[in-house]
Design an enzyme around this catalytic site. Structure first.
Site, short mmCIF file in Angstrom:
data_model
loop_
_atom_site.label_atom_id
_atom_site.label_comp_id
_atom_site.label_asym_id
_atom_site.label_seq_id
_atom_site.Cartn_x
_atom_site.Cartn_y
_atom_site.Cartn_z
N ARG A 55 0.82 -1.21 0.00
CA ARG A 55 0.00 0.00 0.00
C ARG A 55 0.86 1.28 0.00
O ARG A 55 0.55 2.25 -0.68
CB ARG A 55 -0.86 -0.03 1.27
CG ARG A 55 -2.18 0.61 1.16
CD ARG A 55 -3.01 0.25 2.38
NE ARG A 55 -3.94 -0.81 2.08
CZ ARG A 55 -5.22 -0.59 1.75
NH1 ARG A 55 -5.70 0.63 1.72
NH2 ARG A 55 -6.01 -1.59 1.47
N ILE A 82 -7.94 3.66 2.70
CA ILE A 82 -7.27 4.51 3.68
C ILE A 82 -5.93 4.96 3.07
O ILE A 82 -5.24 4.15 2.46
CB ILE A 82 -6.98 3.71 4.97
CG1 ILE A 82 -8.28 3.21 5.58
CG2 ILE A 82 -6.18 4.52 5.97
CD1 ILE A 82 -9.19 4.31 6.04
N LEU A 83 -5.58 6.23 3.25
CA LEU A 83 -4.28 6.72 2.75
C LEU A 83 -3.20 6.51 3.81
O LEU A 83 -3.41 6.80 4.98
CB LEU A 83 -4.39 8.19 2.38
CG LEU A 83 -5.26 8.47 1.14
CD1 LEU A 83 -5.52 9.96 1.01
CD2 LEU A 83 -4.62 7.93 -0.13
N ASN A 97 -11.82 15.19 2.70
CA ASN A 97 -12.74 14.09 2.39
C ASN A 97 -14.16 14.55 2.63
O ASN A 97 -14.41 15.43 3.47
CB ASN A 97 -12.42 12.90 3.31
CG ASN A 97 -13.30 11.69 3.04
OD1 ASN A 97 -13.58 11.34 1.89
ND2 ASN A 97 -13.75 11.03 4.10
N HIS A 99 -17.97 12.96 3.70
CA HIS A 99 -18.49 11.74 4.33
C HIS A 99 -19.97 11.90 4.65
O HIS A 99 -20.39 12.96 5.13
CB HIS A 99 -17.69 11.47 5.62
CG HIS A 99 -18.12 10.22 6.30
ND1 HIS A 99 -17.71 8.97 5.88
CD2 HIS A 99 -18.94 10.01 7.36
CE1 HIS A 99 -18.26 8.05 6.65
NE2 HIS A 99 -19.01 8.65 7.57
N GLY A 133 -6.39 8.15 10.30
CA GLY A 133 -7.51 7.36 10.81
C GLY A 133 -8.62 7.22 9.78
O GLY A 133 -8.51 7.68 8.64
N ASP A 135 -11.92 8.46 8.64
CA ASP A 135 -12.86 9.59 8.74
C ASP A 135 -12.69 10.35 10.06
O ASP A 135 -13.69 10.74 10.69
CB ASP A 135 -14.31 9.10 8.58
CG ASP A 135 -14.52 8.37 7.27
OD1 ASP A 135 -14.00 8.84 6.24
OD2 ASP A 135 -15.18 7.32 7.26
C1 GRF Z 1 -20.40 10.05 -0.95
O1 GRF Z 1 -21.59 9.88 -0.23
C2 GRF Z 1 -19.27 10.39 -0.02
O2 GRF Z 1 -19.69 11.07 1.13
C3 GRF Z 1 -18.75 9.04 0.38
O3 GRF Z 1 -18.85 8.25 -0.79
C4 GRF Z 1 -19.91 8.76 -1.60
C5 GRF Z 1 -19.33 8.99 -2.96
O4 GRF Z 1 -20.30 9.21 -3.94
N1 GRF Z 1 -17.39 9.14 0.88
P1 GRF Z 1 -19.86 9.66 -5.42
O5 GRF Z 1 -18.88 8.63 -5.97
O6 GRF Z 1 -19.24 11.03 -5.32
O7 GRF Z 1 -21.14 9.67 -6.20
#
Ligand code: GRF
Length: 178
Positions: A55, A82-83, A97, A99, A133, A135
């Protein structure tokens, strides 16, 4: 100059492109990610784990490529790996990111299902800085989204994504202006 990492459908990538933000590179851990097709006019590359010894080697190659494209800010838009530090140390405080929950509640890859299973009345969208971590980095912006009676994973996720598509470009625009 923005680099976007994707793994899936790419609707958040589309929102960044539609907002006219300077996306100069798109990379994925999957060569077959549908998101890649959304950025046909932008340099794109796939960095599949199977083609690297580990990785860290994959992440170092991906970071090298993004830097070669002039990327200064990395946006994870549905990127599902995960990065490692090998990547993050190349972009200090410059990886964000999006989420689909009100972090720190419901981190991880199954946030929408888990919120429905927990019976929460409110979900949300969060944009945050990325650390090592899951998110877990500092929150930059967050907006609440109601959970409605009869919601399924699909209906709730669509409602959250509608907010993500506005919130993510807003935050990225601010970061670009720093
Ligand atoms: C989004 O809901 C984002 O929050 C989550 O993955 C989903 C990605 O959707 N990390 P898309 O590929 O941008 O349509």
């Amino acid at each position: 100059m923005i680099g976007v990492l994707v793994s899936g459908g790419g609707t958040n990538l589309q929102a960044l492109l539609d907002a006219g933000l300077p996306v100069v590179a798109v990379a994925s851990n999957r060569a077959d990610a549908p998101a890649l097709a959304r950025a046909a006019h932008v340099p794109r590359a796939a960095f599949e784990l199977a083609t690297y010894p580990d990785r860290a080697a994959r992440d170092a190659a991906m970071a090298d490529w993004l830097r070669e494209q002039g990327v200064e800010l990395v946006v994870l838009a549905g990127y599902m790996h995960i990065l490692t530090p090998a990547f993050l140390e190349r972009f200090p405080n410059a990886v964000v990111n999006v989420h689909p929950s009100l972090l720190p509640d419901f981190p991880g890859a199954h946030a929408v299902e888990e919120q429905l299973a927990a019976g929460v009345a409110e979900s949300g969208a969060t944009v945050h800085l990325v650390d090592e971590g899951v998110d877990s980095g500092p929150v930059l912006a967050q907006e609440r989204v109601p959970v409605l009676p009869g919601d399924t994973r699909e209906t709730l996720h669509e409602r959250i994504k509608a907010v993500e598509h506005r919130l993510l470009p807003e935050v990225v625009r601010e970061l670009c202006a720093r």
